[in-house]
Structures are given as structure tokens and as C-alpha cells.
Design a protein around this motif. Sequence first.
Motif, PDB file in Angstrom:
ATOM      1  N   GLY A  41      22.847  91.018  13.721  1.00  0.00           N
ATOM      2  CA  GLY A  41      23.882  91.693  12.955  1.00  0.00           C
ATOM      3  C   GLY A  41      24.677  92.672  13.796  1.00  0.00           C
ATOM      4  N   TRP A  42      25.254  93.651  13.128  1.00  0.00           N
ATOM      5  CA  TRP A  42      26.095  94.647  13.799  1.00  0.00           C
ATOM      6  C   TRP A  42      25.234  95.687  14.511  1.00  0.00           C
ATOM      7  N   PRO A  43      25.775  96.287  15.586  1.00  0.00           N
ATOM      8  CA  PRO A  43      25.039  97.379  16.241  1.00  0.00           C
ATOM      9  C   PRO A  43      24.708  98.485  15.242  1.00  0.00           C
ATOM     10  N   PHE A  44      23.531  99.028  15.314  1.00  0.00           N
ATOM     11  CA  PHE A  44      23.027 100.092  14.454  1.00  0.00           C
ATOM     12  C   PHE A  44      22.795  99.617  13.020  1.00  0.00           C
ATOM     13  N   ILE A  45      23.751  98.879  12.456  1.00  0.00           N
ATOM     14  CA  ILE A  45      23.668  98.486  11.043  1.00  0.00           C
ATOM     15  C   ILE A  45      22.734  97.306  10.845  1.00  0.00           C
ATOM     16  N   GLY A  46      22.663  96.428  11.850  1.00  0.00           N
ATOM     17  CA  GLY A  46      21.846  95.234  11.705  1.00  0.00           C
ATOM     18  C   GLY A  46      22.370  94.350  10.587  1.00  0.00           C
ATOM     19  N   GLU A  47      21.460  93.791   9.808  1.00  0.00           N
ATOM     20  CA  GLU A  47      21.845  92.937   8.682  1.00  0.00           C
ATOM     21  C   GLU A  47      21.523  93.583   7.336  1.00  0.00           C
ATOM     22  N   ASN A  48      21.405  94.906   7.337  1.00  0.00           N
ATOM     23  CA  ASN A  48      21.096  95.613   6.098  1.00  0.00           C
ATOM     24  C   ASN A  48      22.133  95.375   5.009  1.00  0.00           C
ATOM     25  N   MET A  49      23.414  95.365   5.403  1.00  0.00           N
ATOM     26  CA  MET A  49      24.470  95.188   4.403  1.00  0.00           C
ATOM     27  C   MET A  49      24.419  93.789   3.797  1.00  0.00           C
ATOM     28  N   ASP A  50      24.194  92.779   4.641  1.00  0.00           N
ATOM     29  CA  ASP A  50      24.088  91.416   4.120  1.00  0.00           C
ATOM     30  C   ASP A  50      22.920  91.295   3.153  1.00  0.00           C
ATOM     31  N   PHE A  51      21.807  91.896   3.542  1.00  0.00           N
ATOM     32  CA  PHE A  51      20.619  91.825   2.689  1.00  0.00           C
ATOM     33  C   PHE A  51      20.883  92.465   1.333  1.00  0.00           C
ATOM     34  N   ALA A  52      21.538  93.644   1.375  1.00  0.00           N
ATOM     35  CA  ALA A  52      21.800  94.365   0.134  1.00  0.00           C
ATOM     36  C   ALA A  52      22.797  93.631  -0.752  1.00  0.00           C
ATOM     37  N   MET A  53      23.845  93.087  -0.153  1.00  0.00           N
ATOM     38  CA  MET A  53      24.908  92.456  -0.935  1.00  0.00           C
ATOM     39  C   MET A  53      24.496  91.088  -1.476  1.00  0.00           C
ATOM     40  N   LEU A  54      23.717  90.346  -0.699  1.00  0.00           N
ATOM     41  CA  LEU A  54      23.315  89.004  -1.129  1.00  0.00           C
ATOM     42  C   LEU A  54      22.093  89.026  -2.042  1.00  0.00           C
ATOM     43  N   GLY A  55      21.235  90.000  -1.842  1.00  0.00           N
ATOM     44  CA  GLY A  55      19.950  89.999  -2.540  1.00  0.00           C
ATOM     45  C   GLY A  55      18.932  89.233  -1.722  1.00  0.00           C
ATOM     46  N   ALA A  56      17.666  89.578  -1.897  1.00  0.00           N
ATOM     47  CA  ALA A  56      16.604  89.014  -1.057  1.00  0.00           C
ATOM     48  C   ALA A  56      16.546  87.498  -1.129  1.00  0.00           C
ATOM     49  N   GLN A  57      16.612  86.943  -2.334  1.00  0.00           N
ATOM     50  CA  GLN A  57      16.436  85.504  -2.487  1.00  0.00           C
ATOM     51  C   GLN A  57      17.547  84.717  -1.804  1.00  0.00           C
ATOM     52  N   THR A  58      18.802  85.103  -2.029  1.00  0.00           N
ATOM     53  CA  THR A  58      19.928  84.401  -1.409  1.00  0.00           C
ATOM     54  C   THR A  58      19.946  84.614   0.098  1.00  0.00           C
ATOM     55  N   TYR A  59      19.665  85.847   0.511  1.00  0.00           N
ATOM     56  CA  TYR A  59      19.665  86.187   1.931  1.00  0.00           C
ATOM     57  C   TYR A  59      18.712  85.274   2.709  1.00  0.00           C
ATOM     58  N   VAL A  60      17.486  85.173   2.222  1.00  0.00           N
ATOM     59  CA  VAL A  60      16.493  84.414   2.977  1.00  0.00           C
ATOM     60  C   VAL A  60      16.759  82.912   2.902  1.00  0.00           C
TER      61      VAL A  60
END
Length: 488
Positions: A41-60
Motif C-alpha cells: 500500500g501507501w507509505p505509512f498508511i499501508g492498506e488500512n484505508m482499503d481494509f476500512a472502506m471495503l470491509g474485512a470480507q471483501t478485502y480478503v
Amino acid sequence: METLTTYLLPLLILPISIFLFLQIHQKTTKKQETNLPGSSGWPFIGENMDFAMLGAQTYVSQRMKKYSQDVFQTSLLGEKMAVFCGAHGHKFLFTNETKLLTSWWPESMKKALLFPEFVNNPVKEVTSLQRNFIRDILKPEALKRYISEMDCMTRSHLENDWVPYREVSIFPLSKKYTFALACKLFMSIEDEKHVEKLADHFTLITNGMFSMPINFPGTAYNGAIKGGKLVRDELMNIIVERKKKIMKNEDINLKGDLLSQMLVMKDENGEFTTDMEISNSIIGLLVASYETTSSMVTFVLKYLAEIPEVYEKVLKEQMSIVESKAPGELLSWEDIEKMKYSWNMAREALRLIPPAQGSFREVITDFTYAGYTIPKGWKTFWMVHTTHKNPKYFPDPERFDPSRFEGSGPAPYTFVPFGGGPRMCPGKEYARLEVLVFMHNVVTRFRLEKLMPNEKIIFHSSPTPSNGLPVRLIPHNESVRLANTLSM
């Protein structure tokens, strides 16, 4: 304590991403080589935003399709992570505890829950202090004596908080009940005001320890830190008073609870467990009972309200137990063992809406899995969603079907609401008894009618119905009267 680690999922939200981005002091670490597919993901941010916006089930599910069905890399909570997928991934992590992996919590969680003296200790040391003892206390044979007490408290709870009303919100009431029950069984605390005081402190913790970890006055995290101190102070007072009673031999009516047993327990060196260690263990059990068990009770009742044919089968099973007992007679272990369909129904609810979403570990030595290198110091993450709703393991996975658990049930490591291996939640049997006793008392009194059919489920520390799951209560004598009226 496995249950506690599974609470970490809600940490992966937008505020965490912002917080990580604003950090100006980063730990310098040697570059670690890995051939894992995935993205940091992005520097410092990683993939936290994707995880939060997609939700755990969709993200994985998206990343499993894009990168690997076995394991992929990501960056969450500012940490390099390997996400293990499927039954084989679960089995590998669960069976390699202590050999390749160890427990891991973020600093924010440890600071909210533990005494400052323990924050820098390895999580393994903190959680293992009482683990074997708690496992023994929470085994089925040890819990048998609690069943009648659970039944008695459930009846009282329904009489006071359900029966007088036509409509109730299940989630807040289940939290009130499960916390009061834990206080009673673990510490023999029954005074309602004392229980409410402790519950208020715990609310501060659970509302804030998963928020942005900035400890400024007015922030939710600051509230969690304060709430944690209030809880620890209160527990230390309780422990001191209990020790006085034990020394004066005034503990006759209390020595069956968990607290008194901990106070007289010695370790392998013949030393008594310290008060702080006991407090840490009690806090862990109370946090778990406050969140995951209440979530489990809530969503079991949700499906009973939604699916009439399932409700009817549960009712038939539970009424056969009522008819076999004398009026007013409390439930027994033998009664619990007869609730086979009811437990299958509860397990299907756990499959679809598990209270805990997964948990983390830390890699303690380089290893290879599925042809990929996982470096020492990385964190690992497993999620229920890689199996619970995977059609490979559960055909037509969104369909509610308790028959999945008949016979030998699901394949090993596919149904994992309580984790697995050495770190399997020690409270699994306690949760089973609690939900079955509660189900019995609710369905033998009421039919439930959802007042918000399309109520959304949101994720905090555990899945939560957005409006508390409001239902209309239809007592059985009233439902029979209505049926007779309609047939005329």
C-alpha cells in the motif's frame, strides 16, 4: 486471551491511517526479503484505508483472487503482515504456535488493558500466566455447576428487563446480562450498582481502545486509558477485600468463584500469583464476556426472529425439555446435552456473523509456507472470512442452514469462530452454555418479531446491529390467542 486478540480488526479504520501518516518517528529496521505476492500500500498508511472502506470480507476475498489463495502480504497497523487463507492456512498457524509464532497485540491495546508494568512484556508472558488454570476452570466438567445459576439469572433478567415491555432492543440487554453474569460467576459480585459501575468503566475501554491511539484529553483513546485505570483500581480493591476474607476464613460462600481460586493458586515454584496478574486475567475474561458473548447471543436471536422454520424447530426441542421437568425446575447438564439442533442453529449463526473476525501473531523465526518466505518480525493475520463464507467449504454460503453441523460437521479448520490450536478461546464452552440457556428461556416465553427488517450490521470491537436489534415480544399465550382468532 485469544478472544482479545480477535478484537483488533476494528483498529483498521481511517483514523488509524491518518495517525500512521502523521508519525514523524519511524523505527528503522533492516530490510527483510520476501517473495510473498501482495502489496504494502501507501507509505505509512499501508492498506488500512482499503481494509476500512471495503470491509474485512471483501478485502480478503479480492486479494485472494488477485494474489494467492494461500497467503499474501499487506501492511496494516504500520506492520508488515502475511495474511494466511483457507483451512490449510488456519491449520498452519494454529499448530505452529510457540514454534514459529507468538501472540501479538498493538501497543494501544496493551496500554488500555494492562498495568503499565506489563505493557512492555511479551504478550505471551501476560496471557500465559493464568491460561492453563483458566482452561481448567472453563472446562465442561467444571462449568456444569454453573448451569442452574445461569438459568436462574436468565429467568430473573427476562422477568425484569423483557416481560414488562412489548418491545425491547436485544443488543444492549444482552450486554447487560452477559456482563452481570460474568461478574457473578467470576467474582460473586451481584450488587446491581456495583455491576453498573464496572460496566460503565468497561464501556470507556471498549469505546476507545480501538480508536485513533492519541492520548489527548477528550479523545476516545484517552477515555479508554482512563477507563482501564478505573477498572484496574476497582479490581485491585475487590482482590484486596477478598484476600482479607480468605485470611479470616470468611470466604465460605465465595470460594467457588474464579477469583477466589486464583488467589489460592500457586505456580510451579510454589509462589502465589500476584494481584496484578490476577487482575489482568479477570479483565481479559470480562472484556471477552462483555463483547463477544453478547454479540453471539444477539445474532442467534436475530436469526430466530428472521427464520420461522428454524425458530419452530428450536422451540420444539426446547419445549420437550420443559415438558420433561417439574414446574420451576432449573436446567441441568443433561438438558443442555439434549439441545443438539439449538446448538447447530447457534453455530450456523456464528458461521455467518462471527463475533471475532480473526487474530494476529508475530513471527519469531523465518519460515517458508506454500513456497513463500515469511521473515522474522513480521506479523501474521488469519480471518474467519477465508473459510466461513467460502463455497469451497460451505456450499451456498449465505444460506442459513443448521444441518451443515449434523454428523461429523464441517471439515477441520473451516469453522473457526473460537480460533484453534493451543490458543483456542478457553471460553468456548462457557459461551456455548450461556447462549443455550438464554435461547431456552427466550423461545419458551416469546416469539420475536423484528421491527427493523433491514437493519444494518456495523463493526466495532464485534459486529453490532446499528439500532440494537429492536424486536416485538409476542408471549406464547398471546400468539396462541392470535392464531385462534385468525382461524375463526
